[in-house]
Design a protein around this motif. Structure first.
Motif, short mmCIF file in Angstrom:
data_model
loop_
_atom_site.label_atom_id
_atom_site.label_comp_id
_atom_site.label_asym_id
_atom_site.label_seq_id
_atom_site.Cartn_x
_atom_site.Cartn_y
_atom_site.Cartn_z
N CYS A 196 0.79 -1.16 0.00
CA CYS A 196 0.10 0.08 -0.10
C CYS A 196 0.84 1.41 0.02
O CYS A 196 0.68 2.13 0.92
CB CYS A 196 -0.84 0.09 1.06
N ALA A 197 1.96 1.11 -0.76
CA ALA A 197 3.10 2.26 -0.91
C ALA A 197 2.63 3.37 -1.78
O ALA A 197 3.43 4.30 -1.86
CB ALA A 197 4.46 1.59 -0.80
N GLY A 198 1.51 3.39 -2.43
CA GLY A 198 1.13 4.25 -3.39
C GLY A 198 1.55 3.96 -4.61
O GLY A 198 2.47 3.34 -4.98
N ALA A 199 0.92 4.93 -5.62
CA ALA A 199 1.23 4.73 -7.15
C ALA A 199 2.70 4.69 -7.56
O ALA A 199 3.24 4.32 -8.82
CB ALA A 199 0.32 5.57 -7.95
N ILE A 200 3.46 5.46 -6.77
CA ILE A 200 5.01 5.65 -7.21
C ILE A 200 5.77 4.51 -6.38
O ILE A 200 6.61 3.81 -7.04
CB ILE A 200 5.63 7.03 -6.93
N SER A 201 5.67 4.36 -5.21
CA SER A 201 6.47 3.50 -4.42
C SER A 201 6.05 2.04 -4.83
O SER A 201 7.00 1.10 -4.63
CB SER A 201 6.54 3.96 -3.07
N SER A 202 4.84 1.77 -4.76
CA SER A 202 4.33 0.22 -4.99
C SER A 202 5.08 -0.55 -6.10
O SER A 202 5.63 -1.43 -5.90
CB SER A 202 2.96 0.02 -4.86
N PRO A 203 5.06 0.22 -7.47
CA PRO A 203 5.65 -0.26 -8.40
C PRO A 203 7.30 -0.28 -8.07
O PRO A 203 7.86 -1.24 -8.84
CB PRO A 203 5.12 0.48 -9.79
N LEU A 204 7.69 0.76 -7.70
CA LEU A 204 9.08 0.69 -7.55
C LEU A 204 9.66 -0.40 -6.66
O LEU A 204 10.70 -1.02 -6.75
CB LEU A 204 9.68 1.95 -6.93
N ILE A 205 8.75 -0.77 -5.42
CA ILE A 205 9.29 -1.71 -4.77
C ILE A 205 9.12 -3.32 -5.33
O ILE A 205 9.95 -3.84 -5.24
CB ILE A 205 8.17 -1.99 -3.49
N LEU A 206 7.90 -3.33 -6.13
CA LEU A 206 8.00 -4.71 -6.81
C LEU A 206 9.26 -4.77 -7.73
O LEU A 206 9.93 -5.73 -7.86
CB LEU A 206 6.77 -4.56 -7.82
N MET A 207 9.60 -3.47 -8.29
CA MET A 207 10.62 -3.64 -9.33
C MET A 207 12.00 -3.82 -8.70
O MET A 207 12.84 -4.67 -9.33
CB MET A 207 10.66 -2.51 -10.34
N ARG A 208 12.22 -3.34 -7.67
CA ARG A 208 13.41 -3.57 -6.85
C ARG A 208 13.50 -5.00 -6.39
O ARG A 208 14.57 -5.65 -5.85
CB ARG A 208 13.61 -2.58 -5.69
N SER A 209 12.33 -5.64 -6.24
CA SER A 209 12.26 -7.01 -5.87
C SER A 209 12.39 -7.97 -7.20
O SER A 209 12.35 -9.19 -6.94
CB SER A 209 10.91 -7.09 -4.97
N GLY A 210 12.58 -7.41 -8.02
CA GLY A 210 12.82 -8.15 -9.27
C GLY A 210 11.50 -8.48 -10.10
O GLY A 210 11.53 -9.48 -11.04
N ILE A 211 10.52 -7.89 -9.61
CA ILE A 211 9.16 -8.17 -10.57
C ILE A 211 9.01 -6.94 -11.66
O ILE A 211 8.74 -5.91 -11.33
CB ILE A 211 8.01 -7.87 -9.59
N GLY A 212 9.25 -7.23 -12.73
CA GLY A 212 8.82 -6.10 -13.73
C GLY A 212 9.27 -6.58 -14.98
O GLY A 212 9.48 -7.61 -15.37
N ASP A 213 9.46 -5.50 -16.02
CA ASP A 213 9.97 -5.70 -17.23
C ASP A 213 11.56 -6.12 -17.41
O ASP A 213 12.35 -5.23 -16.78
CB ASP A 213 9.54 -4.32 -18.18
N PRO A 214 11.82 -7.41 -17.85
CA PRO A 214 13.22 -7.55 -17.63
C PRO A 214 14.23 -6.76 -18.26
O PRO A 214 15.36 -6.45 -17.58
CB PRO A 214 13.22 -8.90 -18.67
N GLU A 215 13.94 -5.95 -19.46
CA GLU A 215 14.74 -4.88 -19.93
C GLU A 215 15.05 -3.69 -18.92
O GLU A 215 16.05 -3.12 -18.98
CB GLU A 215 14.34 -4.55 -21.27
N ALA A 216 13.74 -3.05 -18.59
CA ALA A 216 13.80 -2.05 -17.52
C ALA A 216 14.50 -2.54 -16.48
O ALA A 216 15.46 -1.65 -15.93
CB ALA A 216 12.36 -1.75 -17.12
N LEU A 217 14.44 -3.67 -15.91
CA LEU A 217 15.21 -4.03 -14.54
C LEU A 217 16.57 -3.87 -15.01
O LEU A 217 17.40 -3.68 -14.16
CB LEU A 217 14.59 -5.46 -13.90
N ARG A 218 17.04 -4.86 -16.12
CA ARG A 218 18.35 -4.87 -16.47
C ARG A 218 18.92 -3.52 -16.59
O ARG A 218 20.08 -3.24 -15.97
CB ARG A 218 18.54 -5.48 -17.77
N SER A 219 18.36 -2.54 -17.20
CA SER A 219 18.88 -1.03 -17.31
C SER A 219 19.25 -0.52 -15.87
O SER A 219 20.17 0.46 -15.63
CB SER A 219 18.18 -0.22 -17.89
N ALA A 220 18.33 -0.96 -14.89
CA ALA A 220 18.42 -0.31 -13.48
C ALA A 220 19.37 -1.21 -12.70
O ALA A 220 19.71 -1.07 -11.22
CB ALA A 220 17.39 -0.29 -13.01
#
Ligand code: FAD
Length: 509
Positions: A249-273
């Motif tokens: 429940c971290a809000g529209a900015i932080s919830s997707p960021l937490i997911l992505m930092r946890s390795g859930i996301g678009d593989p290319e976007a994650l790789r670039s980060a």
């Protein structure tokens, strides 16, 4: 160890933690990066614009936006128990029932307006008049303070009515289009954040509810497709908190960021980060939507503007741009009356008390943006690109909204107050001049959402039960899951989402 770990004590998280902990057998942990609100200015409705940028604001910034004169937009977000409901402008607007048709298409009848109605009702305490569609025993006070409305806002509503806009009782009974003072989350003259409403001292005293504030989540930790818990940082020390279920429940900015930092996301976007991809989910951070308002169509006043007795922005007016008399259907534009000069950065702002403003904007923008992590850790600045005004629909509808705002502003009903138009000013009469003004004046209405879109399709981030696809025990329940932005401010809808999810939570394994 908790049965349920709620991440973020903002609008959604406060409501969920409160509801889940009503069951004394459910051990609920509520983790929040910020602290309990300590600044008395938070409670003062008149100070909502002044408290941005203080140490309890995440103070995000967008990338430069090509269609808004390359401006970088400031995005305040609450980092405090109560989250963004401690910074918000207190306007309470459920949205038009038709706004929820795309939600229903995405997730079924539960997410239609009728499906959400019991949860809107359960959350609210509304006593201005009796209505079957309203709740009067919920935690969140909704007031309709008609007697306190500024004479300028009254004249602006009269101008709208003279142009044919219907008079409506309020924004949340029915219908939405027309003139009314704003409904507000205020109790005894003080801001009522969602935490004030739901996390009362009695609720916080429950033995099965633990509020861990000052804990900032780095990422979720997994055993395969099950979350084991989260890695938090508190006073610069890493700490693991384990749980059977994790609810973001971290809000529209932080919830997707937490997911992505946890390795859930678009593989290319994650790789670039610099992040290893654990589960592919291409739309995490995508589908970003927000409302813009032009700040604003400013008028110098003939006589001193009486100070607002509410929160300055006293009356949102939802309209159909093609026919302002139309009462039915979801509106495509919104106007607002601010009894103060309200000008975007870089535009001339007259002295307080000498001017008032008509705001305008588009209720259903079609531009879609994206949030990406700037790197693998929480201290890497995220890349927030809302793609503001990228579509021609958004730009043309905005221009029409500005023309209608000026019709209202120049109407004889405001003659007692109007001296001269300061912004965009009498020289701005061509479409090109209006478009140029909009690009320089458009500013966030503070409703980012959609970045963990809910849906039944393969690309949706969460399914209709709000479970993250590909994971067994992680849910997102906040503004991120909204498939399509409703007409108005979104806090009422976020609380209804939280209430609805909390009611279904016991049945979710
Ligand atoms: P939030 O309320 O933002 O909650 C997220 C919480 O998660 C925060 O407390 C945050 O600190 C915490 N968090 C984030 N990341 C982490 C992490 N890594 N670790 C631990 N905790 C974390 N809406 C209206 O309806 N009416 C209005 O008048 C209105 N005006 C607004 C004016 C402003 C200036 C702002 C900022 C917003 C406004 N809104 C308004 C929008 C509304 O406040 C938000 O849409 C709503 O509060 C979002 O709720 P949420 O639960 O999704 O997120």
């Amino acid at each position: 160890h908790f049965d349920v770990l709620v991440v973020g004590a903002g609008s959604a998280g406060s409501a969920i933690a409160s509801r889940l902990s009503e069951d004394a057998t459910c051990r609920v942990g509520l983790i929040e990066a910020g602290h309990m609100p300590a600044d008395p200015d938070i409670a003062d409705p008149l100070k909502w614009t002044q408290i941005q940028g203080r140490d309890y604001d995440w103070a995000y910034r967008t990338t430069p936006q090509p269609f808004t004169a390359n401006r970088v937009h400031e995005w305040p977000r609450g980092k405090v128990v109560g989250g963004s409901s401690c910074l918000h402008a207190m306007a309470y607007v459920r949205g038009h029932p038709d706004d929820f048709v795309p939600w229903e298409k995405a997730g079924g009848a539960r997410w239609s307006y009728e499906g959400l109605l019991p949860y809107f009702k359960r959350s609210e305490a509304f006593a201005a008049f009796p209505a079957a569609s309203r709740g009067n025993t919920g935690p969140l006070d909704v007031i309709l303070p008609e007697e306190a409305v500024s004479p300028i806002a009254r004249a602006y509503m009269a101008a709208g009515n003279a142009l044919g806009a219907p008079k409506i009782s309020d924004h949340n009974t029915s219908p939405l289009n027309g003139t009314t003072p704003n409904s507000l989350n205020i109790r005894d003259g003080r801001r009522l954040s969602v935490a004030d409403a739901y996390l009362t001292p009695e609720v916080l005293a429950r033995r099965n509810l633990t509020l861990l504030n000052g804990y900032e989540i780095e990422r979720i930790e997994f055993n395969g497709t099950r979350a084991a818990g989260v890695l938090a940082v508190v006073d610069r020390i890493a700490e693991r908190v384990s749980a059977d279920r994790v609810v973001l429940c971290a809000g529209a900015i932080s919830s997707p960021l937490i997911l992505m930092r946890s390795g859930i996301g678009d593989p290319e976007a994650l790789r670039s980060a610099g992040i290893h991809c654990h589960i592919e989910s291409r739309e995490v951070g995508a589908n970003l939507q927000d409302h813009l308002l032009a700040l604003g169509n400013v008028y110098r006043s003939k006589k001193p503007v009486p100070p607002s007795r509410l929160q300055h922005s006293e009356s949102l007016m939802y309209l159909h741009s093609k026919d302002v008399t139309r009462a039915y259907g979801s509106p495509d534009i919104v106007l607002g009356c601010v009894v103060a000069p309200s000008a975007a950065e870089g535009l001339e702002a007259p002295a307080y008390g000498s001017a008032y403003t008509i705001l305008c904007g588009v209720t259903h923008p079609t531009s879609r943006g994206r949030i990406l992590p700037g790197g693998p850790t929480r201290s890497d600045t995220p890349i927030i690109d809302p793609h503001y005004l990228e579509t021609e629909y958004d730009r043309l509808t905005f221009r029409t909204a500005l023309k209608i705002a000026r019709e209202v502003g120049h109407h004889s009903a405001l003659a007692e107050w109007r001296d001269v138009e300061i912004q965009p000013g009498p020289a701005a009469h061509t479409d090109a001049a209006l478009d140029d003004f909009i690009a320089r004046a458009a500013s966030t209405h503070h409703h980012p959402c959609g970045t963990c879109r809910m849906g039944g399709d393969d690309n949706a981030v969460v399914d209709p039960s709000l479970r993250v696809k590909g994971l067994e025990n992680v849910f997102v329940v906040d503004a991120s899951i909204i498939p399509q932005i409703p007409s108005g401010p979104i806090n009422a809808a976020v609380v209804a989402i939280a209430e609805s999810w909390a009611a279904s939570a016991p049945s979710l394994a």
